[in-house]
Design a protein around this motif. Structure first.
Motif, PDB file in Angstrom:
ATOM      1  N   ARG A  72       1.014  -0.995   0.291  1.00 16.08           N
ATOM      2  CA  ARG A  72       0.010  -0.235  -0.487  1.00 16.08           C
ATOM      3  C   ARG A  72       0.778   0.892  -0.377  1.00 16.08           C
ATOM      4  NH1 ARG A  72      -5.768  -0.818   1.308  1.00 16.08           N
ATOM      5  NH2 ARG A  72      -6.642   1.187   1.566  1.00 16.08           N
ATOM      6  N   HIS A  77       1.569   4.838  -3.461  1.00 18.40           N
ATOM      7  CA  HIS A  77       1.206   5.578  -2.755  1.00 18.40           C
ATOM      8  C   HIS A  77       2.278   6.354  -3.126  1.00 18.40           C
ATOM      9  CE1 HIS A  77      -3.033   6.088  -0.526  1.00 18.40           C
ATOM     10  NE2 HIS A  77      -2.205   5.175   0.072  1.00 18.40           N
ATOM     11  N   ASN A  94       2.555   9.309  -5.720  1.00 21.75           N
ATOM     12  CA  ASN A  94       3.026  11.151  -6.328  1.00 21.75           C
ATOM     13  C   ASN A  94       4.722  11.019  -7.230  1.00 21.75           C
ATOM     14  OD1 ASN A  94       1.893  11.138  -3.547  1.00 21.75           O
ATOM     15  ND2 ASN A  94       2.666  10.283  -2.000  1.00 21.75           N
ATOM     16  N   VAL A 108       5.530   9.473   1.146  1.00 15.10           N
ATOM     17  CA  VAL A 108       3.841   9.263   1.052  1.00 15.10           C
ATOM     18  C   VAL A 108       3.850   9.788   1.955  1.00 15.10           C
ATOM     19  CG1 VAL A 108       3.784   6.538   0.893  1.00 15.10           C
ATOM     20  CG2 VAL A 108       4.548   7.234   3.593  1.00 15.10           C
ATOM     21  N   GLN A 111      -1.716   9.695   3.468  1.00 21.26           N
ATOM     22  CA  GLN A 111      -1.425   8.049   2.627  1.00 21.26           C
ATOM     23  C   GLN A 111      -0.806   6.889   3.937  1.00 21.26           C
ATOM     24  OE1 GLN A 111       1.335  10.012  -0.145  1.00 21.26           O
ATOM     25  NE2 GLN A 111      -0.211   9.782  -1.861  1.00 21.26           N
ATOM     26  N   ASP A 118      -3.876   6.182   5.847  1.00 23.62           N
ATOM     27  CA  ASP A 118      -4.695   4.980   4.839  1.00 23.62           C
ATOM     28  C   ASP A 118      -3.746   3.167   4.877  1.00 23.62           C
ATOM     29  OD1 ASP A 118      -6.694   4.305   2.553  1.00 23.62           O
ATOM     30  OD2 ASP A 118      -4.347   4.200   1.257  1.00 23.62           O
TER      31      ASP A 118
END
Length: 196
Positions: free
Chosen positions: A77, A81, A85, A179, A183, A186
């Protein structure tokens, strides 16, 4: 209440304890404390997750951690992210990170996760934070405090990767993830999602 970087370090330490043993999570970790007799620079990471390879190597232990389903979901994950970016400014000079590649970076790291949180610092300080996170962690994570710092980190990584593309000396940032705080939250919430 406005959260300071120090408060955020403590908050993040608590969130990470869902994934890692609490005694392996350290804020303000001095990475070369055991080598003070060498009289070399000793970066202090804002937050680090061990085990801490100060007197021995932990490459195999880090491999085992990366092979755990819960940690893999978290890192996957974070990679998603970070790639988002990096792509925000275009695809040129940016080779997106994938889990299989990041697993084999920086085998002789000093810690499993090396986290730098950057707020009111210069671009040169950002570079130092990014390099320290990538050099010291099996996986380095930089957390820009503002959108301005996010843009600066992305441009920095693009610059370092451009240097490699242009066949100039550079620093390998393939294990570095960029991140935001949101993020990261999350990604850390993936465990809650998986439990439902």
């Amino acid at each position: 209440m406005i959260m300071t970087v120090k408060h955020y370090q403590n908050y993040l330490s608590g969130r990470l304890s869902q994934y890692f043993k609490s005694d392996l999570i350290v804020t303000e970790w001095s990475s070369m404390i055991d080598e003070s007799d060498l009289k070399i620079y000793s970066p202090r990471l804002d937050l680090a997750v061990g085990p801490f390879a100060t007197n021995q190597r932990y490459g195999k232990e880090y491999d085992n951690m990366l092979n755990g389903a819960k940690v893999e979901r978290l890192i996957q994950r974070l990679i998603k992210h970070s790639n988002k970016n990096l792509k925000h400014f275009g695809d040129d000079f940016v080779q997106l990170t994938n889990y299989e590649d990041i697993k084999y970076q920086n085998y002789n790291a000093r810690c499993f996760l090396a986290i730098e949180i950057e707020n009111q610092v210069s671009r040169k300080h950002l570079m130092g934070g990014a390099i320290n996170a990538a050099a010291l962690g099996r996986i380095g994570i930089v957390i820009p405090w503002t959108d301005e710092k996010l843009r600066a980190f992305v441009r920095l990584v693009r610059y370092l990767r451009y240097l490699g593309y242009a066949e100039k000396n550079t620093f390998n940032t393939e294990n570095l993830l960029i991140v935001t705080k949101e993020q990261l939250d999350d990604a850390l919430d993936t465990m809650k999602t998986d439990e439902n």
